[in-house]
Design a protein around this motif. Structure first.
Motif, PDB file in Angstrom:
ATOM      1  N   GLN A 105       0.864  -1.188   0.000  1.00  0.00           N
ATOM      2  CA  GLN A 105       0.000   0.000   0.000  1.00  0.00           C
ATOM      3  C   GLN A 105       0.894   1.229   0.000  1.00  0.00           C
ATOM      4  O   GLN A 105       1.861   1.310   0.751  1.00  0.00           O
ATOM      5  CB  GLN A 105      -0.898  -0.007   1.240  1.00  0.00           C
ATOM      6  N   GLN A 149      -0.936   5.400   4.119  1.00  0.00           N
ATOM      7  CA  GLN A 149      -2.092   5.112   4.958  1.00  0.00           C
ATOM      8  C   GLN A 149      -3.062   6.286   4.958  1.00  0.00           C
ATOM      9  O   GLN A 149      -2.697   7.401   5.330  1.00  0.00           O
ATOM     10  CB  GLN A 149      -1.642   4.824   6.395  1.00  0.00           C
ATOM     11  N   ASP A 169      -7.048   2.294   3.162  1.00  0.00           N
ATOM     12  CA  ASP A 169      -7.222   1.339   4.261  1.00  0.00           C
ATOM     13  C   ASP A 169      -8.497   0.518   4.055  1.00  0.00           C
ATOM     14  O   ASP A 169      -8.524  -0.691   4.305  1.00  0.00           O
ATOM     15  CB  ASP A 169      -7.299   2.071   5.605  1.00  0.00           C
ATOM     16  N   TYR A 226       1.665  -7.764   4.746  1.00  0.00           N
ATOM     17  CA  TYR A 226       1.218  -6.403   4.437  1.00  0.00           C
ATOM     18  C   TYR A 226       2.360  -5.417   4.627  1.00  0.00           C
ATOM     19  O   TYR A 226       3.024  -5.393   5.672  1.00  0.00           O
ATOM     20  CB  TYR A 226       0.052  -6.039   5.351  1.00  0.00           C
ATOM     21  N   ASN A 257       3.410  -1.203   4.085  1.00  0.00           N
ATOM     22  CA  ASN A 257       2.938   0.156   3.811  1.00  0.00           C
ATOM     23  C   ASN A 257       4.142   1.060   3.617  1.00  0.00           C
ATOM     24  O   ASN A 257       4.969   1.215   4.511  1.00  0.00           O
ATOM     25  CB  ASN A 257       2.074   0.671   4.967  1.00  0.00           C
ATOM     26  N   GLN A 268       4.304   4.271   3.216  1.00  0.00           N
ATOM     27  CA  GLN A 268       4.162   5.614   3.780  1.00  0.00           C
ATOM     28  C   GLN A 268       4.640   6.703   2.811  1.00  0.00           C
ATOM     29  O   GLN A 268       5.348   7.631   3.173  1.00  0.00           O
ATOM     30  CB  GLN A 268       4.915   5.710   5.125  1.00  0.00           C
TER      31      GLN A 268
END
Length: 323
Positions: free
Chosen positions: A40, A43, A48, A73, A75, A77
């Motif tokens: 991802q 966030q 999400d 998972y 992330n 950022q």
């Protein structure tokens, strides 16, 4: 003594044999577990929810974490170096499938592997992002769902709220290709309607407040495309437009709920759920990304922030979805 040593040897051999059987059994069980790597980009509520929906979609198709599914998972950022290293990590772990949430994450995974199946979500234009050859026939190891909405309807919605608007502002992060695509489309629609367009961009969330304040003081309304930077600072945007009394229409439902007025937008949890069901077909061997058409959101709905409407002196019931 020799008999005792012999018996001890037999016992040890038996334990080793049982241990080997146990390990083999574990290996067999592990082979039934699907490993999914998730990347991802940053966030914020929309992304999400897309991830939450993805897991829900997989679960509905029989893939459950802790049972027959393991998810790694990651992330990033919003850090480009993180995107690269995390993509390489997920590839090196030999994931059975990978999920990219938002365009930068999807592109990073696609650059890291041309073999592992990849599904993506919260990506506006997969072809423009060079993730697929076409939406109808992806032709590569990537497919997924697009969060493209009807920009024309969004602009019509904004102009129905401020019918006498002479100038409309558009703000987004120019570094996000998905945002620029939508901003260009919105600009064309506004110019066709005879409305002047003023564009301001932000490179990071640190710039959002100043950009919003500058734009809000010069326009009659604001449009914000699906944009990770502005979604991440939706509360900041909301405070400014409320103070300046400027209606804001956004492509993201979550942006509206936090700091906008209205949208005919996407429920990212439902979009993620769609993506999860696509992923399940791939994991089950029923389909390949190259042959799976890119899917659009099944449901688009009008969302109105009633508190914002009242703060702007607008009757929430007067806001209707244009055709």
């Amino acid at each position: 003594m020799q008999i005792k040593k012999l018996m001890a040897g037999i016992s040890l051999a038996g334990l080793l044999l049982l241990g080997g059987c146990s390990n083999n059994k574990k290996a067999d069980n592990d082979s039934d577990v699907k490993h999914v790597g998730v990347l991802q980009v940053v966030q914020h509520p929309s992304l999400d929810k897309a991830y939450k929906g993805f897991k829900k979609g997989l679960k509905e198709e029989g893939y459950v974490e802790g049972k027959n599914l393991k998810i790694d998972y990651q992330n990033a950022q919003n850090n480009q170096d993180n995107l690269k290293s995390m993509s390489e990590k997920l590839v090196n772990e030999k994931s059975d499938l990978m999920l990219g949430i938002a365009t930068p994450a999807a592109q990073s995974l696609a650059n890291a592997s041309q073999d592992i199946p990849i599904v993506v979500t919260a990506v506006t234009d997969l072809k423009a992002a060079k993730l697929v050859k076409s939406d109808a026939k992806p032709g590569k190891n990537v497919t997924g769902t697009t969060d493209m909405v009807s920009i024309e309807r969004q602009i019509k919605l904004l102009l129905s709220i401020v019918p006498k608007a002479k100038t409309v502002g558009i703000m987004y992060n120019a570094g996000e290709s998905n945002s620029k695509i939508q901003a260009d489309l919105a600009t064309a629609v506004l110019k066709k309607a005879g409305v002047k367009v003023l564009i301001k961009t932000a490179n990071s969330t640190n710039d959002v407040q100043q950009v919003t304040e500058t734009l809000a003081s010069k326009v009659d309304g604001i449009f914000v495309p699906t944009d990770n930077t502005f979604d991440s600072a939706a509360d900041v945007v909301g405070k400014v437009v409320k103070e300046k009394k400027v209606p804001l229409v956004a492509s993201s439902v979550d942006q509206v709920k936090t700091g906008g007025l209205a949208s005919i937008g996407i429920d990212y949890e439902l979009l993620g759920e769609q993506t999860g069901k696509m992923a399940a077909k791939i994991l089950a061997g029923k389909a390949k990304p190259a042959d799976m058409p890119v899917e659009k959101a099944h449901d688009m709905k009008l969302v109105v922030n009633k508190k914002m409407a009242k703060a702007l002196g607008i009757d929430p019931k007067s806001i209707k979805a244009p055709k």
